[in-house]
Design an enzyme around this catalytic site. Structure first.
Site, short mmCIF file in Angstrom:
data_model
loop_
_atom_site.label_atom_id
_atom_site.label_comp_id
_atom_site.label_asym_id
_atom_site.label_seq_id
_atom_site.Cartn_x
_atom_site.Cartn_y
_atom_site.Cartn_z
N HIS A 105 -55.23 25.63 -86.64
CA HIS A 105 -55.15 25.66 -85.16
C HIS A 105 -55.67 24.34 -84.58
CE1 HIS A 105 -55.87 30.22 -85.81
NE2 HIS A 105 -54.68 30.16 -85.25
N LYS A 156 -55.29 46.18 -80.65
CA LYS A 156 -55.40 45.40 -81.88
C LYS A 156 -56.88 45.31 -82.29
CE LYS A 156 -53.22 41.26 -83.61
NZ LYS A 156 -52.61 39.98 -83.30
N ARG A 212 -45.80 27.89 -90.02
CA ARG A 212 -46.31 27.35 -91.28
C ARG A 212 -45.24 27.35 -92.35
NH1 ARG A 212 -51.16 31.38 -90.39
NH2 ARG A 212 -49.37 32.27 -89.31
N SER A 261 -55.75 32.77 -90.38
CA SER A 261 -57.01 33.47 -90.10
C SER A 261 -57.20 34.61 -91.11
CB SER A 261 -57.00 34.04 -88.69
OG SER A 261 -56.85 33.00 -87.75
P1 ADP Z 1 -51.21 35.45 -83.50
O1 ADP Z 1 -51.92 36.72 -83.85
O2 ADP Z 1 -50.72 35.41 -82.08
O3 ADP Z 1 -50.15 35.02 -84.49
P2 ADP Z 1 -52.89 33.32 -84.62
O4 ADP Z 1 -54.24 32.89 -84.15
O5 ADP Z 1 -52.77 33.87 -86.00
O6 ADP Z 1 -52.37 34.33 -83.51
O7 ADP Z 1 -51.88 32.10 -84.50
C1 ADP Z 1 -51.59 31.48 -83.27
C2 ADP Z 1 -50.43 30.51 -83.47
O8 ADP Z 1 -50.87 29.45 -84.32
C3 ADP Z 1 -49.22 31.14 -84.16
O9 ADP Z 1 -48.04 30.59 -83.62
C4 ADP Z 1 -49.38 30.74 -85.61
O10 ADP Z 1 -48.14 30.65 -86.27
C5 ADP Z 1 -50.02 29.35 -85.43
N1 ADP Z 1 -50.82 28.97 -86.59
C6 ADP Z 1 -51.75 29.68 -87.25
N2 ADP Z 1 -52.26 29.01 -88.28
C7 ADP Z 1 -51.60 27.82 -88.29
C8 ADP Z 1 -51.65 26.67 -89.15
N3 ADP Z 1 -52.41 26.63 -90.23
N4 ADP Z 1 -50.86 25.62 -88.85
C9 ADP Z 1 -50.02 25.69 -87.79
N5 ADP Z 1 -49.92 26.74 -86.95
C10 ADP Z 1 -50.70 27.79 -87.20
#
Ligand code: ADP
Length: 162
Positions: free
Chosen positions: A17, A41, A90, A128
């Site tokens: 992120h 959630k 990703r 995450s």
């Molecule tokens: P959500 O539950 O809405 O998917 P996340 O916090 O898991 O929330 O992810 C938010 C956004 O960041 C999503 O679009 C996800 O694909 C992207 N994301 C998560 N990890 C990465 C990463 N390592 N590199 C690029 N984008 C990421």
């Protein structure tokens, strides 16, 4: 210059992120990280904890700020005057979900555009969910999350262990 929001769970924020935020920072006049707090959630960290962790990890910049929201992403975008929703991909596994979400958001908020940013190769395996799994088993978090997040994860699993 356009205004963007970067919505997500951030449960917790990872280097993936942080990398996205750093890479897009100069492209927008303002970026708001919108931490989702859906009532249906389950999160490991409370919205206040996730907010604090994101704040601790953000680049020192007046362009980037962070909020918690429990509503629809497009509603937040329109209400705050944002033109763009940033999401990350990703791998192919993310594609269908992100495409469906982008299309739904387009339907609900035609004036707001979703912009997809591909993960950097060094972080394209970081999520995450995986980070929590590594923490659960006491693995090394140094290359996955900022130190404050690593400490919070370790505390969480120490508390929960018998
Ligand atoms: P959500 O539950 O809405 O998917 P996340 O916090 O898991 O929330 O992810 C938010 C956004 O960041 C999503 O679009 C996800 O694909 C992207 N994301 C998560 N990890 C990465 C990463 N390592 N590199 C690029 N984008 C990421």
């Amino acid at each position: 210059m356009a205004k963007a929001i970067y919505p997500g769970s951030f449960d917790p924020i990872t280097f993936g992120h942080v990398d996205i935020i750093r890479r897009i920072e100069s492209l927008f006049s303002e970026i708001t990280v919108v931490i989702a707090n859906s009532h249906h959630k389950e999160y490991m960290f409370s919205s206040e904890e996730r907010l604090q962790m994101v704040k601790d990890c953000l680049p020192q910049s007046s362009r980037v700020n962070v909020v918690v929201s429990d509503g629809l992403t497009v509603d937040y975008a329109r209400g705050s005057g944002a033109d763009v929703i940033i999401r990350g991909i990703r791998a192919i596994a993310d594609f269908e979900y992100e495409m469906a979400m982008a299309n739904m958001n387009k339907k609900l908020g035609p004036g707001v555009e979703t912009l997809i940013v591909f993960a950097s190769p060094e972080y394209n395996y970081v999520s995450s969910r995986m980070v929590k799994e590594v923490a659960r088993h006491g693995g090394d978090l140094a290359n996955l999350v900022p130190p404050a997040v690593g400490a919070a994860l370790s505390r969480q699993f120490r508390q929960n262990s018998p």
